[in-house]
Design a protein around this motif. Structure first.
Motif, PDB file in Angstrom:
ATOM      1  N   CYS A 136       0.833  -1.214   0.000  1.00 48.20           N
ATOM      2  CA  CYS A 136       0.000   0.000   0.000  1.00 48.20           C
ATOM      3  C   CYS A 136       0.861   1.255   0.000  1.00 48.20           C
ATOM      4  N   VAL A 137       1.908   1.271   0.834  1.00 49.18           N
ATOM      5  CA  VAL A 137       2.787   2.447   0.854  1.00 49.18           C
ATOM      6  C   VAL A 137       3.488   2.581  -0.495  1.00 49.18           C
ATOM      7  N   ASN A 138       3.873   1.464  -1.082  1.00 49.97           N
ATOM      8  CA  ASN A 138       4.491   1.490  -2.406  1.00 49.97           C
ATOM      9  C   ASN A 138       3.538   2.110  -3.444  1.00 49.97           C
ATOM     10  N   ALA A 139       2.261   1.746  -3.343  1.00 48.42           N
ATOM     11  CA  ALA A 139       1.263   2.324  -4.263  1.00 48.42           C
ATOM     12  C   ALA A 139       1.125   3.824  -4.029  1.00 48.42           C
ATOM     13  N   ALA A 140       1.214   4.242  -2.762  1.00 50.83           N
ATOM     14  CA  ALA A 140       1.118   5.675  -2.450  1.00 50.83           C
ATOM     15  C   ALA A 140       2.310   6.438  -3.037  1.00 50.83           C
ATOM     16  N   LEU A 141       3.483   5.813  -3.044  1.00 50.21           N
ATOM     17  CA  LEU A 141       4.699   6.476  -3.526  1.00 50.21           C
ATOM     18  C   LEU A 141       4.784   6.495  -5.056  1.00 50.21           C
ATOM     19  N   THR A 142       4.258   5.441  -5.689  1.00 59.43           N
ATOM     20  CA  THR A 142       4.412   5.313  -7.148  1.00 59.43           C
ATOM     21  C   THR A 142       3.127   5.583  -7.921  1.00 59.43           C
ATOM     22  N   GLY A 143       1.977   5.501  -7.245  1.00 59.08           N
ATOM     23  CA  GLY A 143       0.696   5.631  -7.928  1.00 59.08           C
ATOM     24  C   GLY A 143       0.266   4.357  -8.643  1.00 59.08           C
ATOM     25  N   ARG A 144       1.047   3.294  -8.492  1.00 60.25           N
ATOM     26  CA  ARG A 144       0.746   2.027  -9.190  1.00 60.25           C
ATOM     27  C   ARG A 144       0.596   0.898  -8.181  1.00 60.25           C
ATOM     28  N   TRP A 145      -0.374   0.006  -8.426  1.00 58.07           N
ATOM     29  CA  TRP A 145      -0.519  -1.182  -7.595  1.00 58.07           C
ATOM     30  C   TRP A 145       0.387  -2.281  -8.129  1.00 58.07           C
ATOM     31  N   GLN A 146       1.305  -2.712  -7.277  1.00 60.93           N
ATOM     32  CA  GLN A 146       2.232  -3.769  -7.690  1.00 60.93           C
ATOM     33  C   GLN A 146       2.206  -4.920  -6.692  1.00 60.93           C
ATOM     34  N   GLY A 147       1.138  -4.959  -5.886  1.00 63.70           N
ATOM     35  CA  GLY A 147       1.042  -5.999  -4.860  1.00 63.70           C
ATOM     36  C   GLY A 147       0.693  -7.348  -5.452  1.00 63.70           C
ATOM     37  N   GLY A 148       0.764  -8.346  -4.616  1.00 64.71           N
ATOM     38  CA  GLY A 148       0.396  -9.692  -5.033  1.00 64.71           C
ATOM     39  C   GLY A 148       0.366 -10.586  -3.813  1.00 64.71           C
ATOM     40  N   LEU A 149      -0.128 -11.772  -4.011  1.00 60.79           N
ATOM     41  CA  LEU A 149      -0.223 -12.710  -2.896  1.00 60.79           C
ATOM     42  C   LEU A 149       1.185 -13.127  -2.480  1.00 60.79           C
ATOM     43  N   GLN A 150       1.519 -12.914  -1.215  1.00 60.92           N
ATOM     44  CA  GLN A 150       2.867 -13.268  -0.742  1.00 60.92           C
ATOM     45  C   GLN A 150       2.791 -14.366   0.308  1.00 60.92           C
TER      46      GLN A 150
END
Lengths: 147, 425
Positions: free
Chosen positions: B411-425
């Motif tokens: 979520c913080v990564n999405a806030a910094l980049t504007g892109r969702w790059q998450g996935g099931l970990q």
């Protein structure tokens, strides 16, 4: 015309009658209904877009947030409450919701109302005597278990 | 319903009009449930807010009008008495210190502040959080309570071993001034035993693991009581907070047991007592993936507008994690970040400098509400990202948006980049 009688327990006393609106989905108050119009708003709900205002709401029970009673309470304030409520699964949400909506309500039935009542049937709820009288809507095929 | 002498006296009006109305409601409610009697409660958590739009016409007649109508279901306006037992305010719709961020009208903010002062002076502790157990309201095992808020109810019953049903605004209003609630449901010991045995076949450790487990199990057991067998690592408070909130969203879990961890069951046998499990469930990698996919089913676009962290409200440890991840960085110009924590912990977060760390990056540290309860998001929001299973469950329905669910790092990564790059970990 077929009339069917169901017996149950008074949850909130009183007598009322009206057209049935039925659902096999549980109902959420907060996030589930628009209190101003009595419309179900939950996205994947069987009744989404339909209103229970001035109808006899026949449903399995309550679900979701503890805001359930407050949103039914607001529906009463807005004049958008159902005429009566019939539900099988007793929970604190469903009980308190019925109490503050202040419409005749029943539970603990001798048969599942959802097996008997369909949307559009005429339903008379005498919660004080614990009796529901269902008159099938015109043109409906007779219920197999009709008396 | 059988009433004790003190209850009869209240119902007869010997203790004043408000308590008479409260007892009248509790009797109607108890009879509706089929309860045989009332029980004494010593801890009440409910809501006395006046900021939401439907409260306006009542608040204009004074706070007693709001209280009478919505906390007692009384048509007659009665004077609000002092709370009889320890009482607190849960989360509500307005962060009065951040109205400039949420865009809530000043008139509504003022109404809410008036309510806080009025009911505060009458003994309602203004914790303004869905997690009162994080800010000092920690009932003891066996204590009878009357709490609202599904994520708090499940925590109270399961983790603390105190006893409450999911109450509503009116029943907690009545309980606060009478110290009574119907003796029904989770107040009764045999109703607290497990119903479903869950064989947990994979390691459950991270925040995401606990959220997915709760979301998967809640969907299956609905209102029943799962018993988690196979948990090898003791979860911290924040993981159980997330688990319960998730299970109370996909289903209606109000009670669960983790044998050896939660207080009412040292063993699986304890958890079921004399009862046999009605069903036995398996939780493995496949079930975990289904829960993840369900939580992300509303999300289509990877361009994220808004990141919401803190449902249930963040612990101070969670705020620190977020502040660290943001430290020295800047949000994407296309995103907004709201971080929620209980009001009392927000003071601590400010004292510690976490508030500044979050603001320097471009985010906001907030309290008292959340986007789902307050129905507020930044203007034009279409795609949300959150680390909360509960928020990911409700926001698409309530706010008509897409929502990604992931880890706090995603979520913080999405806030910094504007892109969702998450996935099931």
């Amino acid at each position: 015309m077929t009339t069917i009688t169901i017996k149950g327990r008074k949850v909130v006393g009183g007598v009322a009658e009206g057209e049935a609106i039925t659902t096999h989905d549980t109902v959420s108050g907060w996030g589930g209904i628009d209190s101003n119009t009595g419309t179900i708003i939950e996205r994947r709900h069987e009744l989404v877009g339909q209103s229970f205002k001035d109808k006899v709401l026949v449903f399995p029970g309550a679900k979701g947030s503890s805001g359930y009673s407050h949103f039914f309470h607001l529906a009463r304030v807005a004049g958008a409450a159902p005429k009566a409520m019939l539900f099988s699964k007793m929970t604190t949400k469903a009980a308190l919701g019925a109490v503050v909506t202040r419409v005749p309500s029943m539970s603990d039935f001798d048969r599942d109302p959802l097996e008997v009542i369909e949307t559009g049937d005429w339903v008379k709820v005498d919660a004080d005597r614990g009796i529901v009288e269902v008159t099938k809507k015109a043109g409906a095929k007779p219920a197999t278990a009709a008396e | 319903m059988k009433l004790a002498d003190d209850e009869k006296a209240m119902l007869d009006g010997a203790k004043g009009k408000a308590k008479q109305k409260a007892m009248d409601l509790l009797v109607r409610y108890g009879e509706a449930l089929g309860a045989e009697r009332l029980v004494n409660v010593t801890n009440v958590a409910g809501t006395w807010n006046a900021g939401s739009p439907p409260m306006k016409p009542f608040a204009e007649k004074g706070m007693d009008a709001v209280f009478s109508k919505f906390n007692l279901d009384s048509d007659e306006v009665v004077e609000t008495p002092q709370a009889e037992v320890y009482t607190c305010q849960l989360i509500h719709g307005i962060d009065t210190q951040n109205a400039h961020v949420t865009g809530v009208a000043e008139e509504a903010v003022n109404r809410q502040k008036q309510a806080e002062r009025y009911f505060g002076e009458r003994g309602v502790a203004m914790f303004n959080t869905c997690t009162p157990y994080q800010v000092g309201n920690v009932p003891v095992r066996g204590e009878h309570c009357a709490w609202m808020e599904s994520s708090a109810v499940v925590y109270c019953n399961s983790v603390l071993g105190a006893r409450t049903n999911t109450e509503g605004r009116e029943s907690t209003g009545a309980a606060s001034i009478t110290g009574k609630i119907p003796y029904w449901g989770y107040h009764i010991p045999e109703n607290r035993l497990g119903t479903h045995l869950v064989d947990v076949e994979i390691d459950v450790d991270s925040m995401m693991d606990w959220g997915l487990l709760g979301y998967a199990i809640g969907e299956i057991v609905q209102e029943d009581i799962p018993v988690l067998d196979g948990i090898r690592k003791v979860p911290s408070m924040i993981k159980l907070k997330h688990f319960g909130a998730a299970g109370a969203s996909s289903g209606g879990i109000e009670m669960y047991h983790v044998p050896g961890v939660t207080p009412e069951a040292n063993t699986v046998e304890d958890a079921f007592g004399a009862k046999k499990p009605v069903a036995r469930l398996k939780y493995g990698a496949a079930e975990r993936k289904v829960a993840y996919d369900n939580l992300n089913s509303s999300a289509k676009s990877a361009d994220v507008d808004f990141i919401m962290l803190g449902c249930p409200h963040n612990s101070i440890e969670q705020v620190w994690t977020i502040a660290k991840l943001l430290d020295g960085r800047k949000l994407s110009p296309n995103t907004q970040l709201w971080v929620f924590t209980p009001r009392a912990l927000r003071d601590t977060a400010e004292l510690n400098g976490y508030g500044d760390m979050i603001r320097k990056a471009g985010g906001h540290l907030m309290s008292d509400t959340c986007p789902a309860i307050g129905r507020v998001m930044p203007n034009g929001t279409q795609v949300v990202a959150t680390d909360s299973a509960k928020q990911a469950h409700y926001l698409p329905a309530i706010m008509k948006c897409q929502c990604w669910f992931g880890t706090v790092e995603d979520c913080v990564n999405a806030a910094l980049t504007g892109r969702w790059q998450g996935g099931l970990q």
